[in-house]
Design a protein around this motif. Structure first.
Motif, PDB file in Angstrom:
ATOM      1  N   GLU A 372      29.241  42.806  49.389  1.00  0.00           N
ATOM      2  CA  GLU A 372      30.049  43.468  48.369  1.00  0.00           C
ATOM      3  C   GLU A 372      29.335  43.354  47.025  1.00  0.00           C
ATOM      4  O   GLU A 372      28.772  42.301  46.706  1.00  0.00           O
ATOM      5  CB  GLU A 372      31.434  42.837  48.239  1.00  0.00           C
ATOM      6  CG  GLU A 372      32.299  42.971  49.475  1.00  0.00           C
ATOM      7  CD  GLU A 372      33.635  42.257  49.295  1.00  0.00           C
ATOM      8  OE1 GLU A 372      33.895  41.794  48.153  1.00  0.00           O
ATOM      9  OE2 GLU A 372      34.394  42.153  50.259  1.00  0.00           O
ATOM     10  N   THR A 374      30.505  44.074  43.133  1.00  0.00           N
ATOM     11  CA  THR A 374      31.615  44.436  42.244  1.00  0.00           C
ATOM     12  C   THR A 374      31.123  44.464  40.812  1.00  0.00           C
ATOM     13  O   THR A 374      30.436  43.539  40.361  1.00  0.00           O
ATOM     14  CB  THR A 374      32.765  43.416  42.381  1.00  0.00           C
ATOM     15  OG1 THR A 374      33.207  43.399  43.733  1.00  0.00           O
ATOM     16  CG2 THR A 374      33.918  43.781  41.473  1.00  0.00           C
ATOM     17  N   SER A 382      39.774  58.896  41.753  1.00  0.00           N
ATOM     18  CA  SER A 382      40.135  59.024  43.164  1.00  0.00           C
ATOM     19  C   SER A 382      39.698  60.368  43.735  1.00  0.00           C
ATOM     20  O   SER A 382      39.405  60.485  44.922  1.00  0.00           O
ATOM     21  CB  SER A 382      41.651  58.848  43.334  1.00  0.00           C
ATOM     22  OG  SER A 382      42.353  59.811  42.544  1.00  0.00           O
ATOM     23  N   LEU A 385      35.891  60.023  44.740  1.00  0.00           N
ATOM     24  CA  LEU A 385      35.489  59.013  45.730  1.00  0.00           C
ATOM     25  C   LEU A 385      35.011  59.609  47.061  1.00  0.00           C
ATOM     26  O   LEU A 385      34.003  59.147  47.612  1.00  0.00           O
ATOM     27  CB  LEU A 385      36.648  58.041  45.986  1.00  0.00           C
ATOM     28  CG  LEU A 385      36.919  57.006  44.899  1.00  0.00           C
ATOM     29  CD1 LEU A 385      38.160  56.177  45.237  1.00  0.00           C
ATOM     30  CD2 LEU A 385      35.714  56.082  44.723  1.00  0.00           C
ATOM     31  N   GLU A 427      35.806  50.891  46.646  1.00  0.00           N
ATOM     32  CA  GLU A 427      37.118  50.854  46.005  1.00  0.00           C
ATOM     33  C   GLU A 427      36.865  50.883  44.508  1.00  0.00           C
ATOM     34  O   GLU A 427      36.030  50.123  44.006  1.00  0.00           O
ATOM     35  CB  GLU A 427      37.877  49.586  46.398  1.00  0.00           C
ATOM     36  CG  GLU A 427      38.157  49.490  47.895  1.00  0.00           C
ATOM     37  CD  GLU A 427      38.710  48.130  48.289  1.00  0.00           C
ATOM     38  OE1 GLU A 427      38.916  47.292  47.368  1.00  0.00           O
ATOM     39  OE2 GLU A 427      38.918  47.899  49.483  1.00  0.00           O
ATOM     40  N   SER A 428      37.569  51.752  43.800  1.00  0.00           N
ATOM     41  CA  SER A 428      37.250  51.894  42.384  1.00  0.00           C
ATOM     42  C   SER A 428      38.466  52.348  41.579  1.00  0.00           C
ATOM     43  O   SER A 428      39.353  53.046  42.097  1.00  0.00           O
ATOM     44  CB  SER A 428      36.114  52.911  42.212  1.00  0.00           C
ATOM     45  OG  SER A 428      35.716  52.999  40.864  1.00  0.00           O
ATOM     46  N   THR A 429      38.465  51.957  40.318  1.00  0.00           N
ATOM     47  CA  THR A 429      39.477  52.404  39.359  1.00  0.00           C
ATOM     48  C   THR A 429      38.755  52.933  38.137  1.00  0.00           C
ATOM     49  O   THR A 429      37.913  52.229  37.556  1.00  0.00           O
ATOM     50  CB  THR A 429      40.416  51.254  38.956  1.00  0.00           C
ATOM     51  OG1 THR A 429      41.043  50.727  40.129  1.00  0.00           O
ATOM     52  CG2 THR A 429      41.478  51.755  37.991  1.00  0.00           C
ATOM     53  N   SER A 434      34.126  49.093  39.924  1.00  0.00           N
ATOM     54  CA  SER A 434      34.062  49.485  41.336  1.00  0.00           C
ATOM     55  C   SER A 434      33.598  48.317  42.195  1.00  0.00           C
ATOM     56  O   SER A 434      32.919  47.394  41.721  1.00  0.00           O
ATOM     57  CB  SER A 434      33.084  50.653  41.529  1.00  0.00           C
ATOM     58  OG  SER A 434      33.387  51.731  40.669  1.00  0.00           O
ATOM     59  N   THR A 435      33.974  48.367  43.467  1.00  0.00           N
ATOM     60  CA  THR A 435      33.455  47.444  44.468  1.00  0.00           C
ATOM     61  C   THR A 435      32.887  48.264  45.613  1.00  0.00           C
ATOM     62  O   THR A 435      33.631  48.940  46.335  1.00  0.00           O
ATOM     63  CB  THR A 435      34.551  46.500  44.999  1.00  0.00           C
ATOM     64  OG1 THR A 435      35.027  45.677  43.939  1.00  0.00           O
ATOM     65  CG2 THR A 435      33.997  45.622  46.118  1.00  0.00           C
ATOM     66  N   TRP A 437      30.877  48.229  49.206  1.00  0.00           N
ATOM     67  CA  TRP A 437      30.704  47.274  50.286  1.00  0.00           C
ATOM     68  C   TRP A 437      30.075  47.951  51.498  1.00  0.00           C
ATOM     69  O   TRP A 437      30.145  49.159  51.664  1.00  0.00           O
ATOM     70  CB  TRP A 437      32.040  46.643  50.694  1.00  0.00           C
ATOM     71  CG  TRP A 437      33.080  47.664  51.113  1.00  0.00           C
ATOM     72  CD1 TRP A 437      34.007  48.259  50.313  1.00  0.00           C
ATOM     73  CD2 TRP A 437      33.254  48.221  52.424  1.00  0.00           C
ATOM     74  NE1 TRP A 437      34.764  49.151  51.033  1.00  0.00           N
ATOM     75  CE2 TRP A 437      34.320  49.149  52.330  1.00  0.00           C
ATOM     76  CE3 TRP A 437      32.643  48.042  53.647  1.00  0.00           C
ATOM     77  CZ2 TRP A 437      34.776  49.879  53.431  1.00  0.00           C
ATOM     78  CZ3 TRP A 437      33.076  48.767  54.750  1.00  0.00           C
ATOM     79  CH2 TRP A 437      34.129  49.667  54.641  1.00  0.00           C
TER      80      TRP A 437
END
Length: 609
Positions: A372, A374, A382, A385, A427-429, A434-435, A437
């Motif tokens: 991972e 981050t 979104s 993505l 996974e991100s905002t 973001s992360t 993986w």
């Protein structure tokens, strides 16, 4: 010809007239009618149908002549005979009309229905009614009755119950004809569906062949472009390496570092493009060697230390849950982690980056490794993505303009993860970070051989200490690459002799004794593969280490090198550290059986081409 038959007119006693010669010909006529309907049902080609029409017409004429002779003998010019003869002529005319109207095309459902209806009515009314009536009169005449008496007897016998039977048979054949037409339509629909399916299958096969050919052409093109770019890039990277060893001013060192960064970026783009192409055609092979994961993570991070420091980012590493004796492809794992780290640095202006490596699942034979990365960067919406892991795709066009990049790194990372039976995701905002993986299934088994990290840590020092003065044959046609490789080898304490093509290399080996040969592949006069084969033909050189040093970096190229008799492959642009490690390995600087380091003593006479 082989054909599934349909009997629209099954022969039975209703067709019997009592005159054997006529009945035999009727039976053959019915066979031809059934054959015609069968070919119509199964959509035979027009030439086949035309042949059957001709045969039906010819046999009908023969049969009609037989009948007319019998009727004429019995009735002379009686209207019963002459009218019957006219129906024969009408039958022949109708058959030829149907044939001529459809001689060059397939018979559609309406035409088939017309033909079946005509044959049904003609067969029942003509054979069962008219022919049978005339036959009964002929038999009566033959028994001694007058013509008028014979005709009366025939009419009586064909009236009453017989007439009901005729009508019943006619109704039955009409229903049979209707069912046959429906059956023919269904057969036609199925035939058309089968043909459409077959055509679709063939089209897919052709499309598959075209796609495979296009992929092969693309792979060959990319491999060729890769070679053409790697060769001059090897000169750039090599010169940078040599320049950094000189006493540069601070300004010069800064400029050289920028050249090196740009060169490495270009090399990364080339590698990603080539690797993605190989993954797409299923030709990327993965290694399976013992892994030192903490060292792998640290080596990857060290490649980006300067960038992290320049942006003032806080880097954290967590590698606490690394269990088992894992085997995998360290180069690809580094490449995947490097892609994530590079993006994290690129899109994070302040804050921190966390690198986490852990084994989340483990069994006696397999382990699931998860990486991972981050960051506290700009994040991703979104809506964007789903696009991230597509080839040549970035979150949005403005991202590419502002931050650069080809959009290949994430696509390649996902493909490599899938090759390792894992997954890749994010996974991100937006605005928070973001992360990224990925996971990989790796073998879990104790290593059968011990590794000696001293080789990796200071390969150049080992060469200087134990192999100073050893002779290396450098086979290279490009003058700039000759100069760079020569300087690298001499800096490591080795003596290099240069051959500019494969033919010179074969002569050099026969005249002088070398500890090792570095062989380019694409050269004039004689290429490296053929030169290696020529050298290996001589038994005294079977153990001479010959290493390919080439810009041809595909799996097939490496397999070709090994098949020609080379022991290893060093890819261009040449990484000096990797070159020195490979030289140490094949010169035998590590002697594990004695628990330490030893040097082969080889007496060599100096030779210069």
């Amino acid at each position: 010809m082989s054909l599934e038959k349909i009997e629209i007119f099954p022969w039975n006693k209703n067709f019997d007239t009592g005159i054997s010669q006529i009945d035999q010909q009727h039976q053959r006529l019915v066979e031809l009618l059934n054959l015609l309907v069968s070919h119509l049902a199964f959509q035979s080609e027009a030439p086949t149908l035309n042949t059957i029409f001709e045969e039906l017409k010819s046999y009908a004429i023969i049969h009609f002549k037989t009948e007319e002779e019998i009727w004429r003998t019995a009735f002379a010019d009686d209207p019963w005979a002459t009218n019957h003869q006219e129906t024969h002529a009408q039958f022949v005319v109708e058959v030829m009309r149907l044939k001529s109207e459809n001689s060059d095309k397939s018979f559609d459902d309406d035409v088939v229905a017309e033909i079946v209806s005509f044959l049904t009515n003609w067969l029942t009314l003509h054979i069962i009614d008219a022919d049978k009536r005339l036959a009964k009169a002929v038999l009566a005449l033959r028994s001694g009755c007058s013509r008028q008496e014979a005709k009366r007897i025939a009419d009586e016998q064909m009236a009453g119950t017989t007439n009901i039977v005729i009508k019943t048979v006619l109704s039955m054949y009409e229903r049979l004809a209707s069912h046959t037409v429906q059956l023919i339509k269904e057969i036609r629909r199925r035939k058309q569906a089968e043909k459409k399916l077959l055509d679709t299958h063939q089209a897919l096969c052709f499309a598959k062949e075209d796609a495979e050919a296009a992929n092969q052409m693309k792979s060959a093109f990319i491999a060729n472009i890769s070679h053409e770019i790697r060769t001059p890039l090897n000169a750039v990277i090599g010169m940078v390496h040599l320049l950094k060893r000189d006493n540069l001013t601070e300004k010069q060192a800064f400029r050289v570092d920028k050249i090196e960064d740009a060169s490495q970026h270009l090399l990364s783009v080339i590698n990603d493009t080539l690797d993605l192409s190989k993954v797409e055609v299923g030709k990327l092979a993965l290694e399976s060697v013992p892994l030192n994961l903490p060292s792998l993570v640290q080596e990857t991070i060290s490649m980006l230390d300067d960038q992290i420091e320049a942006k003032g980012l806080d880097l954290k590493v967590e590698c606490e849950n690394l269990r088992g004796h894992l085997h995998g492809d360290p180069t690809r794992l580094k490449q995947m982690l490097l892609n994530y780290l590079t993006n994290a640095i690129k899109f994070t202006d302040q804050g921190s980056i966390l690198v986490r490596a852990s084994v989340t699942e483990i069994s006696p034979t397999v382990a699931l490794l998860q990486f991972e990365v981050t960051d506290t960067g700009i994040g991703i919406s979104s809506e964007q993505l789903p696009l991230l892991f597509s080839s040549f795709s970035q979150a949005e066009a403005s991202t590419s303009r502002k931050y650069g990049g080809t959009g290949l790194g994430l696509a390649l990372t996902r493909r490599l993860a899938e090759l390792m039976e894992g997954e890749a995701g994010v996974e991100s905002t937006l605005g928070k970070g973001s992360t990224f993986w990925f996971t990989a299934h790796l073998k879990n088994e104790p290593s059968k051989t011990k590794t000696n990290d001293s080789t990796a840590e200071n390969a150049e020092a080992l060469l200087k200490k134990f192999y100073r003065g050893q002779k290396i044959l450098l086979v290279e046609d490009d003058e700039i690459n000759q100069e760079i490789a020569l300087d690298m080898l001499e800096d490591a304490g080795l003596l290099a002799t240069i051959a500019s093509d494969g033919a010179q290399a074969v002569k050099a080996v026969s005249k002088s004794e070398f500890a090792l040969v570095l062989m380019d592949i694409q050269m004039p006069v004689m290429d490296g593969l053929e030169a290696t084969k020529q050298i290996r033909k001589r038994p005294q050189y079977n153990s001479l280490p010959i290493l390919a040093m080439t810009a041809n970096a595909s799996v097939e190229d490496k397999e070709n090198c090994l098949a020609a008799g080379m022991q290893d492959v060093i890819s261009k642009p040449v990484d000096p550290e990797q070159l020195f490690k490979t030289l140490v390995r094949w010169l035998g600087a590590i002697d594990e059986t004695q628990g330490g380091i030893a040097c082969k003593q080889v007496k060599i006479k100096s030779t210069r081409l």
